[in-house]
Design a protein around this motif. Structure first.
Motif, PDB file in Angstrom:
ATOM      1  N   PHE A   1      33.056  65.185  48.722  1.00 22.95           N
ATOM      2  CA  PHE A   1      33.183  63.870  49.454  1.00 22.95           C
ATOM      3  C   PHE A   1      34.818  63.684  49.779  1.00 22.95           C
ATOM      4  N   TYR A   2      35.065  64.103  50.924  1.00 20.42           N
ATOM      5  CA  TYR A   2      36.557  63.971  51.317  1.00 20.42           C
ATOM      6  C   TYR A   2      36.745  62.528  51.750  1.00 20.42           C
TER       7      TYR A   2
ATOM      8  N   GLY B   1      38.697  61.357  54.329  1.00 19.30           N
ATOM      9  CA  GLY B   1      38.670  61.056  55.641  1.00 19.30           C
ATOM     10  C   GLY B   1      39.926  61.564  56.067  1.00 19.30           C
ATOM     11  N   ILE B   2      40.664  62.671  55.881  1.00 17.86           N
ATOM     12  CA  ILE B   2      41.756  63.216  56.425  1.00 17.86           C
ATOM     13  C   ILE B   2      41.484  64.751  56.643  1.00 17.86           C
ATOM     14  N   LEU B   3      41.838  64.969  57.841  1.00 17.01           N
ATOM     15  CA  LEU B   3      41.532  66.603  58.105  1.00 17.01           C
ATOM     16  C   LEU B   3      42.755  66.931  58.901  1.00 17.01           C
ATOM     17  N   ALA B   4      43.380  68.382  59.004  1.00 18.02           N
ATOM     18  CA  ALA B   4      44.275  68.744  59.745  1.00 18.02           C
ATOM     19  C   ALA B   4      43.971  70.023  60.065  1.00 18.02           C
ATOM     20  N   GLY B   5      44.170  70.618  61.395  1.00 20.17           N
ATOM     21  CA  GLY B   5      43.865  71.789  61.832  1.00 20.17           C
ATOM     22  C   GLY B   5      44.667  72.659  62.450  1.00 20.17           C
ATOM     23  N   SER B   6      44.456  73.835  62.649  1.00 20.55           N
ATOM     24  CA  SER B   6      45.260  74.913  63.210  1.00 20.55           C
ATOM     25  C   SER B   6      44.448  76.056  63.469  1.00 20.55           C
ATOM     26  N   PRO B   7      44.779  77.183  64.309  1.00 22.01           N
ATOM     27  CA  PRO B   7      44.130  78.220  64.936  1.00 22.01           C
ATOM     28  C   PRO B   7      43.428  79.060  63.820  1.00 22.01           C
ATOM     29  N   ASN B   8      44.070  78.921  62.415  1.00 21.45           N
ATOM     30  CA  ASN B   8      43.696  79.654  61.317  1.00 21.45           C
ATOM     31  C   ASN B   8      42.992  78.994  60.550  1.00 21.45           C
ATOM     32  N   VAL B   9      43.224  77.921  60.080  1.00 21.94           N
ATOM     33  CA  VAL B   9      42.536  77.031  58.756  1.00 21.94           C
ATOM     34  C   VAL B   9      42.533  75.632  59.164  1.00 21.94           C
TER      35      VAL B   9
ATOM     36  N   MET C   1      41.161  69.976  54.442  1.00 25.77           N
ATOM     37  CA  MET C   1      40.542  68.921  54.145  1.00 25.77           C
ATOM     38  C   MET C   1      40.935  68.200  52.772  1.00 25.77           C
ATOM     39  N   THR C   2      40.688  66.976  52.610  1.00 26.17           N
ATOM     40  CA  THR C   2      41.220  66.327  51.314  1.00 26.17           C
ATOM     41  C   THR C   2      39.742  66.160  50.557  1.00 26.17           C
TER      42      THR C   2
ATOM     43  N   ILE D   1      43.186  69.269  48.041  1.00 21.12           N
ATOM     44  CA  ILE D   1      42.999  69.602  49.174  1.00 21.12           C
ATOM     45  C   ILE D   1      42.441  70.865  49.359  1.00 21.12           C
ATOM     46  N   GLN D   2      41.708  71.283  50.266  1.00 24.96           N
ATOM     47  CA  GLN D   2      40.959  72.490  50.567  1.00 24.96           C
ATOM     48  C   GLN D   2      41.040  73.149  51.811  1.00 24.96           C
ATOM     49  N   ALA D   3      41.447  74.171  51.852  1.00 27.48           N
ATOM     50  CA  ALA D   3      41.597  75.178  53.220  1.00 27.48           C
ATOM     51  C   ALA D   3      40.291  75.937  53.519  1.00 27.48           C
TER      52      ALA D   3
END
Length: 788
Positions: A516-517, A519-527, A530-531, A537-539
């Motif tokens: 259960f995260y 509500g925060i995500l961050a993205g890039s071309p590689n990874v 997620m919280t 945090i998990q990549a």
């Protein structure tokens, strides 16, 4: 708006600057009373009963009157209220009466009352007391609703609603999208219970009607198109029926969906039918009983009981246009309506063009005798047994409609010329059915009302169409782009992380996270970062969605991936990692509670809840700290090596060394707490709560141009491909042209029951606009949608 309401309040409680010579001072036994404006207590004066009514002091609201738009003049025996120039109150029917005090409005005598000079216990001074009941009478005529229960005097300012109704009367461009749900139950007679015992005869039915009305101009003539879909929810085997109508000038056409094509019909019949099925038409203040006003971020929400007597004319029209009207007299219809119960809510948005009605909801319960559903003078097969078996039909209706005032795209149906003639006698412009309240509709042959999972209603020069849909699950609070993927999460405790091709909507992978995260995500071309619920945090790899690395840190509040680095903030700490490997590069602890983080190619910036910002080099060495205001930092956006910082209603442009370049005050909190930037055009775009869109020059902060909005924004804006996109508070994804902020595109609900409701800013990948949509109330199941 508050000025008008308080103005009326002050009207009720002024009169203390000087005392009437003929009023004798007296000692009265007082009791505490309350005065409430729009539900908020503004005063607790003492009052007393005399001459069969309650008296209250008025002196302490004189200043409130002046600040709220109503000027008051008192000469000792005459009270003159001067209304704003735009108002022309009508006091027809108000009995002037007699008394030692004359009350005038704009110099005209409207009421005489007996005032009583008495000692006010709170100030211990002699002041003038006025009879509440007679002041309430005056307030009703200036559209201030008053109720009195012996202790509480409740005042509700109805002027914004009244003015919005007038605005709707004169509007020439608008669209109304509505959904009507009607549930019916047949109540059986004793004979019917015996006759139908053991049979499969259904006693319940449910009808759903989705309607889209659009009004505008075609070839210089008033025009409107209406698309209505009627579905029997209890009998899914029966296909929904779609009916389209088109009106231009004094010509009208209908396509009933039976395959017969378009037919010319009398305009009068369209008006009659329209008046009985279009929920927004002819809305009158008299239909709402004892309305209350609640302030919202964009205007007012008016609520009240349905005054069914106000529906008399509409029900008469509806019955007159059916073959089963039963020959009801007006008296019989009034008797039927006396048993109707219901509620109404009307959303009024305050714009620079004045207040406008942008939404309506309501419900109604009524019971019709079976005789009301047949014509005894022209019985049809089955009518006699129906009357014998059924005593009455109980009906429950709900209605939900939204309205905008943008220029509409209306095209004549195939075979109808755009130069359709208009009769010269039609001087009122009533070629639009029910034009007195501003109706509108979709063009004939539009997709509105077709299969709910694929239909899309749009207006504007470049309409957006739904191209794909993704997961349906519990709504999260974020989504992100990761290369050519859009990644979102099901926020259930056993939900998953989903990745879709941003252009096609094809699912790339699913990570069945069970942690259960938050509500925060961050993205890039590689990874994708997620919280986690358990403070971490998990990549995930964008290639297959498999875990790459993880860290145990306090619960993050924001994170970004910029270049090779991942920037994560917790309560007061900034963590910096190599985004691909998870190697921790450095950390920095601050003395403030952090809210946002961002970075560019040279610096990283964090914002705090007390309005401070901290800027560091990419190696963690501090550059500067600045306290810009006392409001929480809500947005950090890089531009040309500088930073745009949003705090409350203000935007600050700050250089790389901390120099304040300029600041701009939007006058109200900005939608989503952030701005959109287009470095190519050197422009920042602000959406404020008025509601208004403003374009700012990035170099100077000056306003380049602005535009009033038909829809208040709920999400922060995003600028891409020459368009500023945002999600509105009424279920629309809206696009504005960057060049002048004129409406570029709008999508209505892609389904009659699920609209583009989201506080999450849209994502734009090449030509696709992606939103996370869910039900009104911003909870429950959500769907990821791509529009192009």
């Amino acid at each position: 708006m508050k000025r008008r309401l308080a103005a009326g309040v002050a009207v009720a409680i002024l009169m203390g600057a000087a005392l009437t010579p003929s009023a004798s001072a007296s000692i009265q036994r007082t009791a505490p009373k309350n005065i409430l404006l729009d539900g908020n207590k503004v005063a607790s004066p003492s009052g007393f009963a005399a001459n069969g009514t309650t008296y209250m002091p008025v002196w302490y609201v004189m200043h409130a009157l002046n600040s709220l738009g109503i000027q008051s003049h008192w000469d000792g025996s005459h009270w003159n209220m001067v209304m704003p120039a735009s108002d022309a109150p009508d006091f027809t029917g108000l009995n002037i009466g007699s008394g030692n005090i004359s009350i005038r409005v704009n110099g005209n005598l409207v009421k005489k009352v007996n005032g009583i000079a008495a000692v006010d216990p709170s100030s211990r001074s002699l002041t003038m007391y006025m009879p509440v009941w007679y002041v309430m009478e005056i307030l009703r005529h200036v559209h201030v609703s008053s109720t009195w229960d012996g202790t509480n005097w409740r005042l509700e300012d109805l002027n914004p609603l009244v003015n919005a109704l007038k605005s709707g009367d004169s509007a020439t461009n608008f669209e109304v999208v509505s959904d009507l749900n009607m549930q019916m139950h047949m109540n059986l007679t004793s004979v019917g219970q015996q006759n139908l015992a053991g049979s499969n005869t259904p006693l319940d039915d449910q009808i759903k009607i989705h309607q889209d009305i659009r009004a505008g101009t075609v070839n210089g003539q008033r025009a409107a198109s209406i698309a209505m879909t009627v579905a029997d929810a209890q009998n899914t085997a029966t296909p929904a029926q779609t009916i389209n109508e088109y009106i231009q000038g004094t010509s009208a056409y209908v396509n009933d969906g039976t395959g017969a094509g378009w037919k010319t019909i009398p305009l009068s019949s369209v008006k009659s039918v329209g008046g009985s099925v279009q929920p927004d038409l002819g809305l009158q203040l008299s239909m709402i009983q004892n309305p209350t006003a609640q302030s919202t971020s964009t205007g007012y929400l008016y609520s009240g009981a349905l005054n069914a007597a106000g529906l008399q004319g509409y029900l008469e029209t509806a019955l007159a246009n059916t073959s089963t009207n039963g020959g009801f007299t007006s008296a019989q219809i009034a008797q039927l309506l006396s048993a109707v119960k219901g509620t109404v809510q009307i959303a009024v948005t305050d714009t620079q063009n004045g207040p406008q009605i942008t939404g309506e909801t309501g419900n109604m319960d009524m019971t019709l005798p079976s005789s009301a559903l047949v014509n005894p003078s022209n019985l049809q097969p089955g009518d006699s047994s129906f009357l014998q078996d059924v005593s009455s039909v109980t009906i429950h209706e709900t209605i939900d409609s939204i309205k905008n005032y943008l220029p509409q795209m209306i095209s004549p149906p195939s075979g109808v010329s755009a130069s359709t003639s208009s009769t010269a006698g039609d001087s009122t412009g009533s070629g639009v059915p029910g034009s007195s309240s501003g109706s509108s509709g979709t063009g004939p042959g539009s997709t509105s009302g077709s299969t709910p999972s694929t239909s899309s209603t749009s207006t504007g020069a470049n309409p957006l169409h739904m191209s794909w849909t993704g997961y349906e699950g519990n709504v999260g609070s974020n989504m992100t782009l990761a290369g050519n993927l859009v990644v979102a999460a099901d926020a259930d405790s056993n939900g998953s992380i989903y990745a879709y091709n941003a252009l096609t909507g094809q699912q790339a992978w699913e990570f069945p996270q069970n942690t259960f995260y938050n509500g925060i995500l961050a993205g890039s071309p590689n990874v994708v970062l997620m919280t986690l619920e358990n403070n971490g945090i998990q990549a995930l790899s964008t290639a297959d969605g498999q875990p790459v690395w993880s860290k145990q840190i306090p619960t993050p509040v924001d994170m970004k991936i910029v270049g090779q680095n991942a920037y994560v903030i917790t309560g007061n700490t900034l963590y910096v990692y190599n985004a691909k490997t998870g190697q921790q590069l450095w950390t920095h602890v601050f003395s403030d509670t952090l809210t946002h983080v961002n970075a560019d190619s040279q610096q990283v910036i964090v914002g705090a809840s007390d309005g401070k910002v901290y800027v560091l080099n990419l190696d963690g060495t501090p550059v500067y700290a600045a306290g810009l205001s006392s409001s929480k930092v809500t947005g950090l956006t890089p531009f040309n090596g500088n930073w745009l910082i949003t705090e409350g209603s203000q935007v600050f442009a700050v250089g790389p060394s901390g120099t304040l370049l300029w600041k701009y005050d939007a006058g109200s909190s900005m939608a989503g707490g952030n701005v959109a930037v287009d470095e190519g055009s050197n422009t920042a775009f602000v959406l404020n709560g008025r509601p208004q869109a403003v374009a700012l020059d990035l170099t100077t902060g000056t306003v380049k141009y602005s535009q009033n909005l038909a829809f208040a924004a709920f999400s922060a804006p995003v600028a891409a491909n020459g368009v500023v996109y945002y999600a509105s508070n009424l279920g629309y994804l809206v696009g504005l042209s960057e060049s002048d902020l004129s409406p570029q595109s709008i999508t209505a609900s892609y389904s009659p029951t699920e609209k583009v409701y989201t506080a999450v800013p849209p994502l734009v990948y090449q030509g696709t606009v992606i939103v996370q949509s869910h039900q009104p109330g911003y909870s429950g199941d959500a769907t990821l949608i791509g529009f192009d």
